[in-house]
Design a protein around this motif. Structure first.
Motif, PDB file in Angstrom:
ATOM      1  N   THR A  62       2.715   1.774  -2.079  1.00 39.25           N
ATOM      2  CA  THR A  62       2.819   3.035  -1.323  1.00 39.25           C
ATOM      3  C   THR A  62       2.361   2.876   0.118  1.00 39.25           C
ATOM      4  N   ASP A  63       1.182   2.269   0.305  1.00 36.21           N
ATOM      5  CA  ASP A  63       0.559   2.233   1.626  1.00 36.21           C
ATOM      6  C   ASP A  63       1.071   1.086   2.495  1.00 36.21           C
ATOM      7  N   LYS A 106       5.455   0.762   1.730  1.00 34.63           N
ATOM      8  CA  LYS A 106       6.105   2.048   2.059  1.00 34.63           C
ATOM      9  C   LYS A 106       7.347   2.297   1.219  1.00 34.63           C
ATOM     10  N   GLU A 110      -1.131   1.108  -4.845  1.00 38.83           N
ATOM     11  CA  GLU A 110      -1.548   1.389  -3.471  1.00 38.83           C
ATOM     12  C   GLU A 110      -0.821   0.477  -2.483  1.00 38.83           C
TER      13      GLU A 110
END
Length: 319
Positions: A62-63, A66, A59
């Motif tokens: 990804t979050d 990026k 996470e």
């Protein structure tokens, strides 16, 4: 998480609460957990924590980082393969290096010619000490990382001069250096600080900049001066008499100070040893190379010999 750093509450499948303090190594993306009070977890608990931690890292990637978006950006760029001429690139780098080197050598030759002409036809004796310049109107220059005056030089003197222009010949010979230094700077941006040191210790610097105090500064002990003044390697053995008679008239402290001056003027091309003698002789014994002969006058070796002179050479027996 609570207000304390890196403190988390993990709930086991059996409903037991474990308070742990984790030290996160962000670069390694790892966590070291130390259990404060509970029975040792079994393999299934550890597996569950690892899975949860892995999901959390995914996470973050990804979050927060990026990474997917960055990968998509580069994947959608138009690109092509182009064969480069390695020889041409190398020659271009070589040419650029030669141009920059020649600019510096040209600046040195111009300074040398100016000083020689100054000694043949001396100028004035006006000077401003670097510790006394008024820098209120000086401007910060990013290449020099300080406030400077690009239209002036400043000077420094060793303490023996007591702030007076004792090296009148050097001052008069370098009076015309300012115009040469300005021309050097205008001709090449790769030329930055420029300075001259005389055999009597006078130092002239361009551009002018304020220094914090008028503490002792002697260019004759600086590596650039020593290397230029003594181009050939030297073998030096310092023999210091530490017998009782050296206690008269402060002889011991003067002998040690003289030894330190000699050590300060050496460079890595030189070889040196220090011998203390009274009833017997003493040398620096660790590491063994100091006791077996001359040592290279590297900064580290000179520092060791300097400490030996300061701390181990003392008044002792007889000679």
């Amino acid at each position: 998480t609570d207000s304390s750093p890196c403190t988390h509450t993990l709930r086991r499948s059996l409903g037991m609460t474990l308070s742990t303090r984790c030290v996160f190594e962000l670069l390694a993306l790892g966590c070291l957990c130390v259990v404060a009070s509970a029975q040792m977890p079994d393999i299934s608990d550890i597996s569950s924590w690892a899975t949860s931690f892995s999901s959390h890292l995914a996470e973050v990637s990804t979050d927060d980082l990026k990474t997917d978006a960055i990968q998509d950006y580069y994947a959608n760029l138009d690109w092509s393969t182009k064969l480069q001429n390695g020889s041409a690139i190398f020659e271009a780098l070589q040419d650029d290096f030669n141009v920059k080197t020649e600019a510096r050598l040209g600046a040195l030759r111009a300074l040398k010619a100016s000083v020689e002409a100054g000694y043949a036809s001396p100028g004035g004796t006006a000077f401003t000490e670097c510790c006394k310049v008024n820098d209120n109107n000086y401007e910060y220059h990013p290449l020099f990382f300080s406030k400077v005056n690009m239209a002036a030089t400043c000077t420094k003197f060793p303490n023996s001069a007591n702030g007076q222009p004792f090296d009148t010949a050097g001052l008069r010979a370098t009076d015309a250096l300012l115009s040469t230094m300005i021309n050097n700077r205008d001709n090449s941006v790769s030329v930055r600080w420029q300075y001259f040191g005389s055999q009597d210790g006078m130092f002239r610097q361009y551009p002018s900049t304020r220094v914090s105090s008028c503490d002792n500064y002697d260019p004759r002990f600086r590596p650039w001066y020593v290397l230029a003044a003594t181009t050939k390697p030297k073998d030096i053995v310092l023999v210091i008499d530490s017998s009782g008679s050296m206690g008269l008239n402060n002889r011991m402290s003067k002998a040690k100070a003289a030894a330190q001056v000699v050590l300060d003027t050496l460079n890595p091309n030189d070889w040196v040893a220090v011998v203390d003698f009274d009833t017997s002789t003493q040398v620096l014994s660790s590491p063994a190379c100091f006791a077996s002969g001359l040592s290279e006058a590297t900064p580290r070796n000179r520092a060791s010999l300097s400490a030996f002179v300061d701390n181990q050479v003392s008044l002792g027996g007889q000679t």
